[in-house]
Design a protein around this motif. Structure first.
Motif, short mmCIF file in Angstrom:
data_model
loop_
_atom_site.label_atom_id
_atom_site.label_comp_id
_atom_site.label_asym_id
_atom_site.label_seq_id
_atom_site.Cartn_x
_atom_site.Cartn_y
_atom_site.Cartn_z
N THR A 128 0.77 -1.19 0.08
CA THR A 128 -0.18 -0.19 0.00
C THR A 128 0.95 1.28 0.05
O THR A 128 0.28 2.31 -0.05
CB THR A 128 -0.87 -0.14 1.20
OG1 THR A 128 -0.08 -0.10 2.31
CG2 THR A 128 -2.05 -1.06 0.97
N ARG A 132 -0.34 5.39 -0.58
CA ARG A 132 -0.28 6.12 0.82
C ARG A 132 0.38 7.20 0.29
O ARG A 132 0.16 8.37 0.73
CB ARG A 132 0.26 5.41 1.99
CG ARG A 132 -0.64 4.61 2.77
CD ARG A 132 0.04 4.07 3.83
NE ARG A 132 0.94 3.33 3.90
CZ ARG A 132 2.05 3.29 4.54
NH1 ARG A 132 2.03 4.23 5.40
NH2 ARG A 132 2.94 2.15 4.32
N TYR A 182 -10.50 10.02 0.89
CA TYR A 182 -9.60 9.90 1.70
C TYR A 182 -9.69 10.34 3.19
O TYR A 182 -9.34 10.00 4.20
CB TYR A 182 -8.40 10.25 1.02
CG TYR A 182 -6.87 9.91 1.54
CD1 TYR A 182 -6.53 8.71 2.06
CD2 TYR A 182 -5.92 10.85 1.82
CE1 TYR A 182 -5.32 8.46 2.79
CE2 TYR A 182 -4.81 10.64 2.81
CZ TYR A 182 -4.62 9.43 3.01
OH TYR A 182 -3.59 9.06 3.73
N ASP A 185 -12.55 8.22 4.88
CA ASP A 185 -12.11 6.71 5.23
C ASP A 185 -10.63 6.28 4.74
O ASP A 185 -10.41 6.00 3.64
CB ASP A 185 -12.97 5.74 4.94
CG ASP A 185 -12.74 4.27 5.37
OD1 ASP A 185 -11.62 4.00 5.73
OD2 ASP A 185 -13.79 3.55 5.46
N ARG A 187 -8.28 3.99 5.61
CA ARG A 187 -7.98 2.70 5.28
C ARG A 187 -8.61 2.25 4.10
O ARG A 187 -8.13 1.67 2.97
CB ARG A 187 -8.43 1.89 6.44
CG ARG A 187 -7.81 0.42 6.39
CD ARG A 187 -8.39 -0.48 7.45
NE ARG A 187 -7.94 0.11 8.75
CZ ARG A 187 -6.90 -0.39 9.08
NH1 ARG A 187 -6.03 -1.38 8.74
NH2 ARG A 187 -6.56 0.04 10.16
N SER A 188 -9.85 2.34 3.89
CA SER A 188 -10.68 2.10 2.76
C SER A 188 -9.96 2.59 1.24
O SER A 188 -9.97 2.07 0.24
CB SER A 188 -12.20 2.17 2.81
OG SER A 188 -12.73 1.49 3.86
N VAL A 190 -7.06 3.99 0.71
CA VAL A 190 -5.69 3.57 0.31
C VAL A 190 -5.90 2.05 -0.16
O VAL A 190 -5.27 2.00 -0.92
CB VAL A 190 -4.94 3.22 1.71
CG1 VAL A 190 -3.58 2.51 1.38
CG2 VAL A 190 -4.53 4.69 2.18
N ARG A 191 -6.67 1.31 0.22
CA ARG A 191 -7.04 -0.09 -0.37
C ARG A 191 -7.64 0.06 -1.87
O ARG A 191 -7.16 -0.54 -2.61
CB ARG A 191 -8.01 -0.84 0.31
CG ARG A 191 -8.10 -2.09 0.07
CD ARG A 191 -8.57 -3.35 1.00
NE ARG A 191 -9.83 -2.76 1.64
CZ ARG A 191 -10.31 -2.37 2.82
NH1 ARG A 191 -9.03 -2.21 3.64
NH2 ARG A 191 -11.33 -1.83 3.32
#
Length: 431
Positions: A128, A132, A182, A185, A187-188, A190-191
């Motif tokens: 990731t 990021r 971003y 959320d 985490r979501s 970035v995924r």
């Protein structure tokens, strides 16, 4: 570093093709992601082929290898500490800060998001980090127009000296449209961006189910793109071959019966070539009744002019080359083999040139010694090119001899070849 990379890559590879290089923006911040199958050669190829200089993120353990450390420093590689490196603390704060500063200044930050150099036929799961860096940097003033660009690096035989390479540049994708998600959320998002980067890499890299399929379809594609009557001294374009092979692979599920027929006809044609003892290039060229004279004469003249200098180059390089030939067999990873060969030859050859300069300088003076040291690599390159030309001439002559001796069975063999090409083109026309 750009000049050094271009020299090393130009010597190691016989040809380098760049596809859609204009997709890389001329200016502005770019996070560049590329597949990673050929060790440090991947980075050198990007430096040599791209119009803009990329600053790479590289694993910190590379800096502990003494022969590599000067090259990494010269290239401006930013060390990254991975979880598997067992380093305490968050040392990547500095790496991310440096990346953001470069992007704010409109630079190019290059990442190999697979995290490892591998020998697999498909893209490996992405880390990731690239997502990021892109998302964080795009939120900074001055980098709002940041884009991601995927680059596919394709080799026909990545560890073999004087093989070919293809650099495929994808369309730039703006990161700004992820900004609101971003903030909501992290985490979501970035995924999601990581998945988008994976999709970008898939678009610039051919996808095959196995190495066996990749090899077989590549040979079939070479038949399709090779023009009848062309000189076997030149290969069909790697980009064209990759396009055809990838499109055939896509049809695996859509028309399995057609592909089965294609493989059957290709197996028949392979048996023909094996029985004749010729390659496809020799067959196609040798079967032509009219043979180009002027190109052959011109090649012979160039060969005769280069021969004395090539002989000197061969004499200078024979010992270090044989040493590296044996050393290059030791690594089990194919990508590491290319890295060892390339950097090992560079170090040994430079030492050889220095030794030649000293010996000639002691005998004939310092300026003559300097000239000898500078001329040695040029003579070495001429030796490589001359040897390639000799092999091509030998292959052509042998092909003509065999074809002439078996001209009575040439018709069926060419018919089998035509069947392979016809099957492939029929599949390519299907949607």
């Amino acid at each position: 570093m750009t000049a050094l990379a271009r020299v090393l890559i130009r010597v190691f590879f016989r040809s380098i093709e760049i596809e859609d290089g204009e997709h890389l923006p001329d200016e502005g911040p770019v996070v560049l992601v590329a597949n990673h199958t050929n060790g440090l050669v991947d980075g050198l190829l990007l430096i040599a082929a791209l119009r803009r200089y990329p600053r790479f993120l590289g694993k910190s353990t590379l800096f502990k290898v003494p022969p590599l450390w000067p090259f990494l420093k010269l290239a401006g590689v930013i060390p990254v500490y991975r979880a598997i490196d067992a380093v305490t603390g968050d040392h990547n704060v500095s790496a991310f800060a440096t990346s953001h500063a470069l992007l704010r200044e409109g630079g190019v930050v290059a990442v190999f998001p697979e995290g490892i150099s591998h020998d697999e036929v498909t893209i490996q799961p992405l880390r990731t980090g690239a997502a990021r860096i892109a998302l964080d940097a795009a939120a900074d003033p001055g980098a709002e127009d940041l884009v991601t660009v995927a680059v596919g690096l394709v080799y026909d035989a990545k560890a073999r000296f004087r093989s070919r390479a293809l650099v495929r540049v994808g369309q730039p994708v703006k990161v700004a449209h992820w900004a609101e998600a971003y903030r909501r959320d992290v985490r979501s998002t970035v995924r999601a961006v990581t998945e988008d980067l994976a999709a970008q890499l898939d678009r610039v890299n051919p996808s095959f189910s196995s190495w066996a399929q990749a090899t077989q379809l590549s040979w079939i594609a070479e038949l399709v793109v090779r023009s009848p009557g062309e000189d076997p001294s030149g290969d069909p374009g790697l980009a064209d071959r990759v396009h055809v092979a990838a499109r055939l692979a896509v049809q695996q599920d859509a028309c399995p019966e057609s592909l089965q027929q294609l493989f059957s006809d290709f197996a028949t044609y392979e048996r023909d070539l094996e029985l004749l003892g010729v390659s496809d290039a020799q067959l196609v060229t040798g079967s032509e009744r009219r043979r180009p004279v002027l190109p052959v004469v011109w090649s012979v003249l160039k060969f005769l002019v280069a021969l004395p200098f090539a002989a000197i180059g061969a004499l200078v390089h024979v010992i270090p080359f044989q040493i590296m030939k044996q050393v290059g067999k030791r690594p089990t990873n194919e990508g590491i083999k290319a890295t060892v060969k390339l950097l090992g030859c560079f170090v040994l050859f430079v030492a050889t040139y220095a030794a030649v300069g000293v010996m000639v300088g002691r005998a004939y003076g310092a300026w003559v010694g300097l000239g000898a040291a500078l001329a040695a690599p040029l003579c070495g390159f001429l030796a490589v090119r001359t040897l390639e030309r000799v092999r091509r001439f030998g292959g052509m002559a042998e092909g003509y001899r065999i074809i002439k001796a078996h001209r009575n069975i040439l018709g069926p063999v060419l018919a089998h070849r035509a069947a392979v090409v016809r099957d492939a083109r029929s599949i390519l026309r299907q949607r």
